[in-house]
Scaffold this motif. Sequence first.
Motif, short mmCIF file in Angstrom:
data_model
loop_
_atom_site.label_atom_id
_atom_site.label_comp_id
_atom_site.label_asym_id
_atom_site.label_seq_id
_atom_site.Cartn_x
_atom_site.Cartn_y
_atom_site.Cartn_z
N MET A 202 29.98 96.80 65.93
CA MET A 202 30.59 95.48 65.85
C MET A 202 29.98 94.70 64.69
SD MET A 202 32.78 93.37 67.00
CE MET A 202 33.29 94.21 68.51
N ALA A 203 30.83 93.98 63.97
CA ALA A 203 30.36 93.07 62.93
C ALA A 203 30.06 91.71 63.57
CB ALA A 203 31.40 92.94 61.83
N PHE A 204 29.43 90.81 62.81
CA PHE A 204 29.00 89.52 63.36
C PHE A 204 29.32 88.38 62.40
CE2 PHE A 204 26.61 92.56 65.78
CZ PHE A 204 26.54 92.00 67.04
N ASN A 205 29.56 87.21 63.00
CA ASN A 205 29.82 85.96 62.28
C ASN A 205 29.01 84.83 62.89
OD1 ASN A 205 31.72 86.35 60.16
ND2 ASN A 205 33.38 86.54 61.63
N LEU A 232 36.99 87.92 58.21
CA LEU A 232 35.65 87.40 58.00
C LEU A 232 34.61 88.13 58.84
CD1 LEU A 232 36.41 83.56 58.18
CD2 LEU A 232 36.55 85.06 56.19
N ASN A 233 33.51 88.53 58.22
CA ASN A 233 32.26 88.84 58.92
C ASN A 233 31.13 88.53 57.95
OD1 ASN A 233 31.46 91.43 57.46
ND2 ASN A 233 33.47 92.01 58.28
N ASN A 234 29.89 88.63 58.41
CA ASN A 234 28.80 88.12 57.58
C ASN A 234 28.40 89.06 56.44
OD1 ASN A 234 27.23 90.09 58.85
ND2 ASN A 234 25.67 88.65 59.55
N GLY A 235 29.02 90.26 56.38
CA GLY A 235 28.76 91.15 55.27
C GLY A 235 27.44 91.89 55.34
N HIS A 236 26.64 91.62 56.38
CA HIS A 236 25.32 92.24 56.51
C HIS A 236 25.24 93.17 57.72
CE1 HIS A 236 23.81 89.43 53.51
NE2 HIS A 236 24.27 88.42 54.22
N ASP A 237 25.66 92.66 58.88
CA ASP A 237 25.38 93.31 60.15
C ASP A 237 26.61 94.03 60.70
OD1 ASP A 237 22.62 92.20 60.58
OD2 ASP A 237 23.74 90.32 60.45
N LEU A 238 26.50 95.34 60.80
CA LEU A 238 27.51 96.16 61.48
C LEU A 238 26.72 97.06 62.42
CD1 LEU A 238 30.54 96.86 61.67
CD2 LEU A 238 30.12 98.65 59.98
N LEU A 239 26.57 96.60 63.66
CA LEU A 239 25.62 97.20 64.59
C LEU A 239 26.31 97.66 65.86
CD1 LEU A 239 22.81 94.46 64.51
CD2 LEU A 239 22.91 96.53 63.13
N SER A 240 25.79 98.73 66.46
CA SER A 240 26.13 99.05 67.84
C SER A 240 25.34 98.10 68.73
CB SER A 240 25.76 100.50 68.16
OG SER A 240 24.35 100.66 68.15
N ARG A 301 34.53 96.35 59.40
CA ARG A 301 33.93 96.71 58.12
C ARG A 301 33.19 95.51 57.55
NH1 ARG A 301 34.98 101.00 59.61
NH2 ARG A 301 36.18 102.69 58.66
N ARG A 302 32.10 95.77 56.88
CA ARG A 302 31.42 94.68 56.17
C ARG A 302 32.32 94.19 55.04
NH1 ARG A 302 27.36 98.59 56.68
NH2 ARG A 302 25.66 98.02 58.11
N SER A 303 32.36 92.88 54.86
CA SER A 303 33.12 92.33 53.74
C SER A 303 32.36 91.15 53.15
CB SER A 303 34.51 91.88 54.19
OG SER A 303 34.45 90.62 54.84
N ASP A 304 32.70 90.80 51.92
CA ASP A 304 32.05 89.67 51.26
C ASP A 304 32.94 88.43 51.26
OD1 ASP A 304 34.01 90.41 49.48
OD2 ASP A 304 32.72 90.42 47.71
N THR A 305 33.92 88.38 52.18
CA THR A 305 34.89 87.28 52.15
C THR A 305 34.25 85.94 52.43
OG1 THR A 305 36.53 88.86 52.96
CG2 THR A 305 37.14 86.55 53.01
N VAL A 306 33.30 85.87 53.38
CA VAL A 306 32.61 84.60 53.65
C VAL A 306 31.88 84.15 52.40
CG1 VAL A 306 30.79 83.49 54.98
CG2 VAL A 306 32.41 85.01 56.13
N GLN A 307 31.15 85.05 51.76
CA GLN A 307 30.43 84.68 50.55
C GLN A 307 31.40 84.27 49.44
OE1 GLN A 307 27.25 87.28 49.49
NE2 GLN A 307 27.08 86.52 47.40
#
Length: 331
Positions: A202-205, A232-240, A301-307
């Motif tokens: 799961m990604a995180f925001n 949107l996600n924070n681009g850093h954390d993609l964790l189980s 997926r990690r993305s840089d959209t927030v940034q």
Amino acid sequence: MSVENTRRETGDVPEKFTRPLKLIALFGGSNEISKSAASFISDHQPDVSLRLLVRREDAREELQRLFPDADVQIADYFHKDSLKAGLSGVDAAFVITPDFFDETAAMTNVAEAAKAADVQHIVRLTGDPPGMTLDRVPDFIKRGGNVPSIQHLYARAVLEGSGLQVTFLNSAAFFMQTMATPLFAYPVRKDRVLVMPHDRKMAFNDKVDIGECAAVLLLSNDRRHVGATYHLNNGHDLLSFREFAELLSDVLGEKVTFHDDEERFLAYNSQPLAEFLKIPDAGDLILEMIKFEKANEHAWRRSDTVQYLLGRPAKKLRNWLEENVEKFERI
């Protein structure tokens, strides 16, 4: 950057909105996301007036104290007159709804009121796996009614068919703040265990970041955002969730044991979920939603959209946990 464009119109698209931006309305004014958007707008463009819309009188009083210069009104998605009053004179609006909500009825009313008020831009928050469609949602979940797995798909269908100029912000992730809710935090606080069956990535925001993203789009005069969906996600954390338990253990300085166990999950949550959702098989419904997330974990997926929208890095999960460690203290 993760963005889809669902614009249906053809030919040249005017790059600017036709009216100068004078008044922005934010639904869910007492929600942390809308508060973040309001603060950002007040700080970055104080000449734009704010109207904060809430459903309860007690929330109105608190919000007026936080934003003394804002126009705070009562507006109910299912009360057409209050919606028309709330959107009267508004140039742009942010629409956010709670979970387990009748989106079809609510967004039909919003569309009617927005058209009557000639609102020129709506930013709508959703929370779906990227690319999800109703025909891919299992029948058991559909029978559950307006559940988070599908409610935003209903909202999108209404708004896309309304003729309004809408930009979708899709939180393709868990909110960090959700991890501090009883569903996750109570077992951690009580027994130092994290219980989540069907472990999945799961990604995180961060809600503050999402609110600021909404504010950036509301303040923009660039009409090319219309029809787009920003995932949107924070681009850093993609964790189980197992990896989340390890991260939380490190932050707390105590072992948090992960359990991938349906029975243990239901033992902690069946009664609270039934009381909250007011349906006897709420635990089973939530389990089916969890399985649905598991089946679609490849979509995160990690993305840089927030940034990209904010011009700065999004908040990392570890930083949020360190700032909110008291929410996981033992009871």
